[in-house]
Write a protein that holds these residues in place. Sequence first.
Motif, PDB file in Angstrom:
ATOM      1  N   HIS B  60      38.693  -4.932  -5.687  1.00  0.00           N
ATOM      2  CA  HIS B  60      37.895  -4.619  -6.875  1.00  0.00           C
ATOM      3  C   HIS B  60      37.762  -5.823  -7.799  1.00  0.00           C
ATOM      4  N   LEU B  92      20.337  -0.076  -9.609  1.00  0.00           N
ATOM      5  CA  LEU B  92      21.676   0.153  -9.094  1.00  0.00           C
ATOM      6  C   LEU B  92      22.406   1.241  -9.889  1.00  0.00           C
ATOM      7  N   CYS B  93      22.069   1.390 -11.150  1.00  0.00           N
ATOM      8  CA  CYS B  93      22.687   2.427 -11.982  1.00  0.00           C
ATOM      9  C   CYS B  93      21.616   3.405 -12.478  1.00  0.00           C
ATOM     10  N   ALA B  94      20.584   3.574 -11.661  1.00  0.00           N
ATOM     11  CA  ALA B  94      19.520   4.530 -11.974  1.00  0.00           C
ATOM     12  C   ALA B  94      18.826   4.235 -13.301  1.00  0.00           C
ATOM     13  N   GLY B  97      22.234   1.960 -16.998  1.00  0.00           N
ATOM     14  CA  GLY B  97      23.268   1.010 -17.410  1.00  0.00           C
ATOM     15  C   GLY B  97      22.668  -0.284 -17.918  1.00  0.00           C
ATOM     16  N   HIS B 101      25.827  -3.271 -17.586  1.00  0.00           N
ATOM     17  CA  HIS B 101      26.683  -2.278 -16.935  1.00  0.00           C
ATOM     18  C   HIS B 101      26.396  -2.173 -15.449  1.00  0.00           C
ATOM     19  N   ALA B 103      26.983  -1.988 -11.856  1.00  0.00           N
ATOM     20  CA  ALA B 103      28.208  -1.645 -11.139  1.00  0.00           C
ATOM     21  C   ALA B 103      27.840  -1.146  -9.759  1.00  0.00           C
ATOM     22  N   ASP B 104      28.738  -1.335  -8.820  1.00  0.00           N
ATOM     23  CA  ASP B 104      28.561  -0.763  -7.495  1.00  0.00           C
ATOM     24  C   ASP B 104      29.950  -0.512  -6.928  1.00  0.00           C
ATOM     25  N   LEU B 105      30.409   0.719  -7.127  1.00  0.00           N
ATOM     26  CA  LEU B 105      31.787   1.034  -6.750  1.00  0.00           C
ATOM     27  C   LEU B 105      31.982   0.930  -5.245  1.00  0.00           C
ATOM     28  N   LEU B 110      33.487  -2.905 -10.331  1.00  0.00           N
ATOM     29  CA  LEU B 110      33.781  -1.896 -11.349  1.00  0.00           C
ATOM     30  C   LEU B 110      32.920  -2.034 -12.596  1.00  0.00           C
ATOM     31  N   GLY B 111      31.945  -2.891 -12.520  1.00  0.00           N
ATOM     32  CA  GLY B 111      31.014  -2.940 -13.630  1.00  0.00           C
ATOM     33  C   GLY B 111      31.069  -4.214 -14.442  1.00  0.00           C
ATOM     34  N   ALA B 112      29.865  -4.672 -14.813  1.00  0.00           N
ATOM     35  CA  ALA B 112      29.779  -5.603 -15.921  1.00  0.00           C
ATOM     36  C   ALA B 112      30.254  -4.814 -17.121  1.00  0.00           C
ATOM     37  N   ASN B 113      30.497  -5.462 -18.243  1.00  0.00           N
ATOM     38  CA  ASN B 113      31.119  -4.724 -19.328  1.00  0.00           C
ATOM     39  C   ASN B 113      30.624  -5.240 -20.665  1.00  0.00           C
TER      40      ASN B 113
ATOM     41  N   GLN C 107      34.932   2.893 -22.084  1.00  0.00           N
ATOM     42  CA  GLN C 107      35.107   2.658 -20.651  1.00  0.00           C
ATOM     43  C   GLN C 107      35.137   4.005 -19.905  1.00  0.00           C
ATOM     44  N   TYR C 113      28.010   7.858 -16.500  1.00  0.00           N
ATOM     45  CA  TYR C 113      26.631   7.815 -16.993  1.00  0.00           C
ATOM     46  C   TYR C 113      26.051   6.417 -16.839  1.00  0.00           C
ATOM     47  N   MET C 114      26.791   5.402 -17.322  1.00  0.00           N
ATOM     48  CA  MET C 114      26.177   4.070 -17.330  1.00  0.00           C
ATOM     49  C   MET C 114      26.133   3.448 -15.934  1.00  0.00           C
ATOM     50  N   PHE C 115      26.888   4.014 -14.987  1.00  0.00           N
ATOM     51  CA  PHE C 115      26.779   3.537 -13.606  1.00  0.00           C
ATOM     52  C   PHE C 115      25.837   4.429 -12.789  1.00  0.00           C
ATOM     53  N   GLY C 116      25.050   5.230 -13.479  1.00  0.00           N
ATOM     54  CA  GLY C 116      24.031   6.018 -12.792  1.00  0.00           C
ATOM     55  C   GLY C 116      24.593   7.119 -11.915  1.00  0.00           C
ATOM     56  N   LYS C 118      27.460   7.177 -10.245  1.00  0.00           N
ATOM     57  CA  LYS C 118      28.236   6.813  -9.059  1.00  0.00           C
ATOM     58  C   LYS C 118      29.748   6.908  -9.274  1.00  0.00           C
TER      59      LYS C 118
END
Lengths: 372, 322, 337
Positions: B60, B92-94, B97, B101, B103-105, B110-113, C107, C113-116, C118
């Motif tokens: 991660h 990527l986050c619909a 984000g 933000h 992210a691609d788990l 775990l995400g830009a922040n 966080q 929500y912010m990751f769409g 996932k």
Amino acid sequence: MSGPITALTMPKWGLVMSEGKIVSWKKRQGESFAAGEEILEIETTKITNVMEMPQAGHLRRILAAEGATLPVGALLAVIAPENASDTEIDAFVAGFAAPEAAAESASVAAPAPQMVEVGGRRLSYLELGEGEGTPLLFLHGFGADLNSWMFVQPALAVARRTIALDLPGHGGSAKELGKGDAAEMAEAALGALEALGVAHVHLAGHSLGGGVAAFLACRRPEKVKSLSLLASAGLGPEINAAFTEGFIRASRRREAQEALSLLVHDPALLSRRMVEDVLRYKRLDGVERALEQVAEAWFGGGRQRLDLRDEIAALNLPVQVIWGREDRIIPLAHAEALQGKLPVHILEGAGHLPHMERAEATAGLLEAFASV
Amino acid sequence: MQLSRDTLLKAYRQMSTIRHFEERVQEEFAKGGIPGFVHLYAGEEASAVGTCLHLSAEDHIASTHRGHGHSIAKGCDVERMMLEIFGKKEGLCAGKGGSMHIADLGQGMLGANGIVGGAPPLAVGAALAAKTLGNGSVAVAFTGDGGSSQGTTFEALNLAVVLQLPAIFIFENNEDGESTGWRYAVGSGDIAARVRGFGLPSVKIDGDDFFAVYEAAGEAVARARRGEGPSAIEVETVRFFGHHSGDPQRYRSREDVLKLREERDCIKKFRLRVTAAGLLERAELDAIDRENAALIERAVARARAAPPPEDAALLTDVYLAY
Amino acid sequence: MALKSIRQAINEALFQEMRRDPRVVVIGEDVAGGAATAGERDCAGGVFGTTKGLIAEFGEGRVIDTPITESAIMGAAAGAAVAGLRPVAELMFCDFLGVCFDQIFNQAAKFRYMFGGKAKTPLVIRTTIGAGRGSAAQHSQSLYHIFTSIPGLKCVVPSNAYDAKGLLISAIRDDDPVVFCEHKLMYDLQTEVPDEPYRIPFGEASVVREGDDVTIVALSRMVHYSLEAALALAREGIECEIIDPRTTSPLDEETILESLERTGRLLVVDEATPRCGLAVDIAALAADKAFAALKAPPKRVTAPFTPVPFAPSLEKLYIPSPERIAAAVREVVGYRR
């Protein structure tokens, strides 16, 4: 003055009842009533029940207001001849002992369910009474537990040992099941009887428990003195799948209420507490799966798999059938089809729970059968 | 350190992808069409790529507001990143984000922040999961010279040491936190040394040198995988663009910025080194650049044309079930 | 069925869930205690003893004592949750929210929500609420309304041991972040609790008492104070219906509204401060969705708009009392236009 002055007190229905709520008086102060007439409605932790008077009398004075919640033993009304004077009634009321202490000691002494181990399986049961008579075993229905006999077990326990069993997957019994079918349940019931030293038994089974009782009686008739089948499974293919499925799915109060309301002729009789008790059972880990297994084994595809009609008719022991006129779970036709072959008692003002909705009448029928 | 031809090509391809991506986002942002604001990573590519080449999808990373580079290096789909930055449904986050933000788990990203210092505790958590599950994976926290002064970062460093977690902290010191110079903001004047005080190995390396990053990160990742606890690396790097796209950058001169591109370009340095050593041909690197230009062109065209999220998406995915 | 305290119920739920699922870990300050001391390991078991005994069965790898480092605890728990664990993180006092709020609300609460859609963040934050121990302004607040106001968090506020066990098990099995608020003065309160694990669904209020005259919505310790008031009021002929929402997010609006349709009168009792809290929220619900049924203005009994005082005499005044609740009910019932 002719006849004595007697007290009408809050009854104790079942073992856990410590208080009741006056829902409504069916007779007004000053009215007379006949033997067997309903005089008032009392709400308990399970359902609202009617109090029937054992003999005729005159409702001289009402002391408990509608809506009041009172402890078991509390004075509700005075039964006295019409010509008894007010002074006499006043004196009787004044002299009536306060019930608090009695109610409290009764609840402390109330017997609790016990555990018996049968073939590595924990089974919960409630034993009540002793006496000369052959013991009586109560088997409850789908999703229910031994408490469903709370209104009739104490009456039957006066003359004999009575055992109300939690079937496998139900109540306080272990939730792990094999198939959950009649054979497994009957085996568990037999094992429990053996472990409790009961050689011969009167059987009373309700709904699915009726199917278990019938199965047991057909396979081991030498053990069984009589068989009372209440709104029983195993007497025909139809069953209300909306109930079984709704009951299994219900996880919230509204859903449970909806499913349970199918059980009784008047949904207003269901107490919030009864709904809550069902939910408490259903929330336990393993229960949902157990119920699904049982439902599949008994009612898979929305039809009853067990059909013991012919075998029951051929049994060489007394069998009676008790049904509520307004049963919405298993059709009344199953009972009617047996008329002429077996004694069939159809109770008015009852749905699928005659032993709760018409407890006194049901207890009377069971007593008559178990006394033979 | 001897890198295979394949690894070198992969490294170049990824750094080049990031550079093309960021240059183009800057352009598109100026044209309009990208909502909000973006923080661009151009100039820092060696840090993300040199680190993430040691990681797989099971490992991660937790990133920063300047997260495009980390995302690409960790395997996020470039077209869907572009769609996200444009706020589109297929992003990527619909489209919910945005740049900050991504992210691609599934890729362990775990995400830009949006919160400076937000990521290090999260990466510590991912490292805790790796240790508890015993799956041999590691977690990397990217943060910057700004994030190095956040309390959350201090707490994360300490907890990682206390619990001996397989965590790697990368401090990308790009010299400025917004418009404040790091020499002002980092009181001790030495991020790596300050981190060392928490009780973990901590080195300072030249972030313009891909090979230095690759080697230091490799050691840190290997140490974590061996169960020997966390490490930290301060990567001395620069950003070619401002804090965000459109930053007037009054804290540095135009000339200085141009000079950075001349003297401190990690990609240019990489090209020189591998071609001079005869490891890769200039032509094949140019071909990669052309492919990346085409890839980004496609991504932008698609992102511009793509539909926004449906209105109903406003209310979805707050919870799994409510 | 055995009587168990809230403390025992919570401890039992943690034991059972940790046995059931190896991904469940407990993390926080002094959850065992005694690490690297000359003394006893597990000497604390959480400052209120709710995590006692876990470390002996599950070991240091799953019962994780941390430094005093709330941001790292909450952030690590959130990061671990998205990376495959099901952490139960302890925030010793909800007041400490102040030093870790970012990790919770920016966080954990927003990942999905912010990751769409996932991210899955199966995180439980156990924390304590409530005044009455002389703990003053920074260890006595009831801040569930803050958690309730944040989309992405669920918030549980149990009032008895049966609910505490069932709701905590639900929280641990839930895939969204849940904040679980335990009242410090109620840990020894006993009810009948099944030995088996069981789940109580979120968003289903409990009707603690039935009555037709007034609807009291109360949380946590205030449920018991309301019951006390209701008992006194019953002697005056006023029958209170008491609703314990049990979870403030999601909130079971339906049960409250159904009751209001019957009673037409609302009292909300909340130990939290009066502004922007549950009492306002539920009063607004009544005004919005049950206006036609209302026979009196919705009334609120809350703490005053002050920090929690230290002196016992002041603290007693701060906490809503059964007497204040009863007086408010009389006012609502006696209201004439």
